[in-house]
Scaffold this motif. Structure first.
Motif, short mmCIF file in Angstrom:
data_model
loop_
_atom_site.label_atom_id
_atom_site.label_comp_id
_atom_site.label_asym_id
_atom_site.label_seq_id
_atom_site.Cartn_x
_atom_site.Cartn_y
_atom_site.Cartn_z
N VAL A 177 41.75 27.86 29.39
CA VAL A 177 40.48 28.78 29.00
C VAL A 177 41.05 30.29 29.12
CG1 VAL A 177 38.12 29.92 29.11
CG2 VAL A 177 38.69 27.27 29.15
N ALA A 178 41.46 30.60 30.01
CA ALA A 178 42.04 32.17 30.01
C ALA A 178 43.15 32.40 29.04
CB ALA A 178 42.39 32.23 31.56
N LYS A 179 43.75 31.39 28.77
CA LYS A 179 44.96 31.54 27.98
C LYS A 179 44.70 31.91 26.50
CE LYS A 179 49.40 29.33 26.41
NZ LYS A 179 50.17 28.32 26.50
N VAL A 180 43.62 31.32 26.05
CA VAL A 180 43.37 31.54 24.72
C VAL A 180 41.83 32.76 24.70
CG1 VAL A 180 43.83 29.27 23.96
CG2 VAL A 180 41.37 29.62 24.74
N MET A 181 41.31 32.98 25.66
CA MET A 181 40.07 33.64 25.61
C MET A 181 40.58 35.19 25.28
SD MET A 181 37.50 34.97 28.70
CE MET A 181 36.82 33.25 28.76
N MET A 182 39.85 35.80 24.17
CA MET A 182 40.12 37.22 24.12
C MET A 182 38.70 38.04 24.21
SD MET A 182 41.77 39.04 20.49
CE MET A 182 40.85 38.28 19.38
N ALA A 183 38.61 38.59 25.17
CA ALA A 183 37.44 39.58 25.33
C ALA A 183 37.17 40.44 24.18
CB ALA A 183 37.41 39.97 26.67
N GLY A 184 35.90 40.41 23.68
CA GLY A 184 35.62 41.47 22.87
C GLY A 184 34.13 41.30 22.51
N GLY A 185 33.31 42.51 22.00
CA GLY A 185 32.22 42.47 21.82
C GLY A 185 31.70 43.67 22.49
N SER A 200 41.03 38.06 36.26
CA SER A 200 40.76 36.61 36.25
C SER A 200 41.66 35.77 35.39
CB SER A 200 39.44 36.60 35.51
OG SER A 200 38.29 37.21 36.46
N GLY A 201 42.60 36.54 34.56
CA GLY A 201 43.54 35.74 33.98
C GLY A 201 43.47 36.00 32.23
N VAL A 202 42.62 36.91 32.15
CA VAL A 202 42.37 37.27 30.59
C VAL A 202 43.63 38.25 30.09
CG1 VAL A 202 40.94 38.06 28.83
CG2 VAL A 202 39.90 36.66 30.64
N ARG A 203 44.10 38.10 29.06
CA ARG A 203 45.25 38.81 28.61
C ARG A 203 45.16 39.28 26.99
NH1 ARG A 203 45.58 38.56 33.22
NH2 ARG A 203 47.39 38.57 34.66
N LYS A 204 44.01 39.09 26.45
CA LYS A 204 43.80 39.22 25.09
C LYS A 204 42.67 40.17 25.25
CE LYS A 204 45.92 35.15 23.25
NZ LYS A 204 45.76 33.88 22.45
N PHE A 205 42.38 41.25 24.27
CA PHE A 205 41.65 42.20 24.13
C PHE A 205 41.38 42.49 22.85
CE2 PHE A 205 43.24 42.11 28.52
CZ PHE A 205 42.25 41.94 29.32
N HIS A 206 40.03 42.71 22.33
CA HIS A 206 39.68 43.11 21.10
C HIS A 206 38.63 44.08 21.07
CE1 HIS A 206 38.12 41.73 17.09
NE2 HIS A 206 37.19 42.03 17.46
N VAL A 207 38.99 45.41 20.20
CA VAL A 207 38.28 46.37 20.04
C VAL A 207 37.98 46.80 18.73
CG1 VAL A 207 38.91 47.44 22.40
CG2 VAL A 207 40.20 47.88 20.11
N GLY A 208 36.77 47.36 18.34
CA GLY A 208 36.28 47.67 17.30
C GLY A 208 35.77 49.05 17.22
N SER A 209 34.55 49.31 17.34
CA SER A 209 33.69 50.47 17.39
C SER A 209 34.15 51.47 18.26
CB SER A 209 32.11 50.18 17.18
OG SER A 209 31.92 49.61 18.75
#
Length: 257
Positions: free
Chosen positions: A172-180, A193-202
């Motif tokens: 799960v950590a491998k594919v998870m991209m945190a954003g919102g 926690s192992g998350v390596r993908k991050f998503h930003v907008g506003s």
């Protein structure tokens, strides 16, 4: 693996600023008042002309997570047009009337662009039960990213669930991209926690405005520096522990006589 920074772009100026600031990938969409809809093919082409960053295009026609056969046909045609215009991947996600992952509709659409990577977007945050939803996603071919805030209200409300899921299951950590509504103070907890993908907008726009401001390269650079600092800390910790980037014991060279 090092961290990945994905930035939402609405047009070429956004894409140029995102690349200048150090983004790794773009999500291209339109109509953020509806949380992102499919852009025009001409916009995809225009963005591709100004950047060589990987470009994932939104496949979503309405402000809901439901889809019917007619919409699937339109999205199938749109996906092929986007690929011809320079898209490298897609962002999509459908739910059933019971707010479960609509695996049948998703599988039907992704089968039309087999071999092209794609992201399941924040529809995951609207499901009733997270564990069955994540199990359903594992069955879908080509999926390499799940964009989630852990809550429909944003990362600030879903952080505990995100970190728990990532810690419990490395897949799960491998594919998870945190954003919102992701904020800088969330990053160390997610990274740990192992998350390596991050998503930003506003957060990379002046005053957080989608209509009055373009992506600001300085704001993107601040996020890039934050993630690079986390990568450096992780590398230092691995070196001190005598492990490789994948967590395997580091080999040592035998001394010569």
């Amino acid at each position: 693996m090092g961290s990945l920074l994905e930035v939402i772009a609405l047009h070429p100026a956004d894409a140029e600023a995102a690349q200048e600031g150090g983004a790794d990938r773009l999500e291209l969409c339109a109509s953020m008042e509806a949380d992102g809809l499919s852009p025009s093919v001409s916009t995809v082409s225009a963005v591709r002309r100004v950047t060589d960053l990987p470009l994932r295009v939104m496949l979503r026609l309405t402000g809901t997570f439901a889809v019917d056969g007619a919409e699937l046909n339109r999205l199938t045609a749109a996906a092929q047009s986007y690929l011809s215009a320079g898209a490298d991947g897609f962002v999509l996600g459908f739910l059933t009337p019971d707010n479960e992952v609509d695996t049948e509709s998703v599988a039907a659409l992704v089968s039309t662009f087999a071999g092209t990577p794609w992201t399941f977007h924040r529809a995951i945050d609207a499901v009733l039960e997270q564990r069955p939803a994540w199990r359903a996603l594992r069955t879908l071919p080509g999926l390499d990213t799940v964009l989630t805030a852990g809550s429909a209200l944003g990362v600030q409300h879903g952080l505990d669930d995100l970190t728990r899921m990532a810690k419990e299951d490395p897949a799960v950590a491998k594919v998870m991209m945190a954003g919102g509504s992701l904020r800088p103070e969330h990053v160390p907890w997610l990274y740990g926690s192992g998350v390596r993908k991050f998503h930003v907008g506003s957060s990379v726009r002046q005053d957080g405005s989608w209509t009055k401001a373009y992506v600001n390269s300085r704001f993107v650079r601040a996020w890039r520096n934050l993630l690079d600092a986390q990568d450096s800390k992780a590398q230092e910790s691995r070196s001190q522990a005598g492990t490789t980037q994948d967590g395997e014991p580091a080999t040592t060279k035998e001394p010569t006589a």
